[in-house]
Design a protein around this motif. Structure first.
Motif, short mmCIF file in Angstrom:
data_model
loop_
_atom_site.label_atom_id
_atom_site.label_comp_id
_atom_site.label_asym_id
_atom_site.label_seq_id
_atom_site.Cartn_x
_atom_site.Cartn_y
_atom_site.Cartn_z
N UNK A 289 0.83 -1.21 0.00
CA UNK A 289 0.00 0.00 0.00
C UNK A 289 0.86 1.26 0.00
N UNK A 290 0.32 2.28 -0.61
CA UNK A 290 0.93 3.62 -0.55
C UNK A 290 0.25 4.32 0.62
N UNK A 291 1.03 4.84 1.56
CA UNK A 291 0.47 5.43 2.77
C UNK A 291 0.90 6.88 2.89
N UNK A 292 -0.07 7.78 2.94
CA UNK A 292 0.19 9.20 3.15
C UNK A 292 0.28 9.99 1.87
N UNK A 293 -0.02 11.28 1.99
CA UNK A 293 -0.02 12.18 0.83
C UNK A 293 1.33 12.28 0.15
N UNK A 294 2.41 12.38 0.93
CA UNK A 294 3.73 12.54 0.30
C UNK A 294 4.14 11.29 -0.47
N UNK A 295 3.83 10.12 0.06
CA UNK A 295 4.11 8.88 -0.67
C UNK A 295 3.26 8.81 -1.94
N UNK A 296 2.03 9.30 -1.85
CA UNK A 296 1.16 9.34 -3.02
C UNK A 296 1.74 10.29 -4.07
N UNK A 297 2.23 11.44 -3.63
CA UNK A 297 2.86 12.40 -4.55
C UNK A 297 4.07 11.74 -5.25
N UNK A 298 4.91 11.07 -4.48
CA UNK A 298 6.09 10.40 -5.05
C UNK A 298 5.66 9.36 -6.07
N UNK A 299 4.61 8.61 -5.76
CA UNK A 299 4.11 7.60 -6.69
C UNK A 299 3.73 8.25 -8.02
N UNK A 300 2.92 9.31 -7.98
CA UNK A 300 2.44 9.90 -9.23
C UNK A 300 3.53 10.67 -9.96
N UNK A 301 4.50 11.22 -9.24
CA UNK A 301 5.56 11.98 -9.90
C UNK A 301 6.69 11.11 -10.42
N UNK A 302 6.94 9.97 -9.77
CA UNK A 302 8.14 9.21 -10.09
C UNK A 302 7.95 7.71 -10.27
N UNK A 303 7.04 7.10 -9.52
CA UNK A 303 6.99 5.64 -9.44
C UNK A 303 5.86 4.97 -10.21
N UNK A 304 4.92 5.71 -10.71
CA UNK A 304 3.78 5.11 -11.39
C UNK A 304 4.23 4.42 -12.68
N UNK A 305 3.93 3.12 -12.84
CA UNK A 305 4.41 2.40 -14.01
C UNK A 305 3.63 2.71 -15.29
N UNK B 99 0.55 3.63 -21.80
CA UNK B 99 1.79 2.90 -21.93
C UNK B 99 2.25 2.41 -20.56
N UNK B 100 2.90 1.26 -20.56
CA UNK B 100 3.52 0.71 -19.37
C UNK B 100 4.87 0.15 -19.79
N UNK B 101 5.95 0.67 -19.19
CA UNK B 101 7.32 0.27 -19.56
C UNK B 101 7.55 0.46 -21.06
N UNK B 102 6.95 1.51 -21.62
CA UNK B 102 7.13 1.82 -23.03
C UNK B 102 6.23 1.08 -23.98
N UNK B 103 5.53 0.07 -23.49
CA UNK B 103 4.65 -0.72 -24.35
C UNK B 103 3.20 -0.25 -24.23
N UNK C 233 -7.71 -4.73 -10.96
CA UNK C 233 -7.48 -4.89 -12.39
C UNK C 233 -6.82 -6.25 -12.62
N UNK C 234 -6.74 -6.66 -13.86
CA UNK C 234 -6.08 -7.93 -14.15
C UNK C 234 -4.58 -7.76 -14.40
N UNK C 235 -4.06 -6.56 -14.23
CA UNK C 235 -2.63 -6.29 -14.40
C UNK C 235 -1.89 -6.61 -13.12
N UNK C 236 -0.66 -7.05 -13.22
CA UNK C 236 0.16 -7.33 -12.04
C UNK C 236 0.64 -6.04 -11.36
#
Length: 116
Positions: free
Chosen positions: A39-55, A82-86, A111-114
């Protein structure tokens, strides 16, 4: 703004890459759960996810059904991007839980995605 309107705005902001406005929709102690991932916990972790970590990137959400019941809004829709360029296209179901202030406190994606 109604919970349903907030959720619709969420998808628009994700697609537009508007991270500041997106994160502002969530409570400081938000939890976001995704299939097969910690799980992503907290606003700052959510920000990091959307700015840097979202696949996922370069995509858009097509929101289909939206069902509200009290403080919970369920959404069924489709993502194309796109995911990983695909190229990817898949269906999703999301549940958003709100607090009394109208902020999202919990978000869960199915979702059915990993990885999303």
């Amino acid at each position: 703004m109604s919970h349903t309107a907030t959720v619709r705005e969420y998808y628009d902001l994700v697609d537009a890459g508007e991270t500041d406005a997106l994160v502002a929709l969530f409570a400081p102690d938000v939890t976001y759960e995704r299939p097969g991932q910690s799980p992503i916990e907290g606003r700052e972790a959510l920000r990091t996810f959307y700015e840097r970590d979202r696949p996922l990137s370069d995509g858009s959400h097509e929101v289909g059904e939206v069902v509200a019941d009290g403080g919970t809004v369920a959404v069924r829709g489709q993502f194309e991007g796109r995911q990983a360029g695909d190229p990817v296209e898949f269906w999703f179901a999301d549940f958003h839980t709100f607090d009394d202030a109208g902020l999202i406190t919990h978000r869960q994606t199915f979702t059915d995605r990993d990885e999303v």
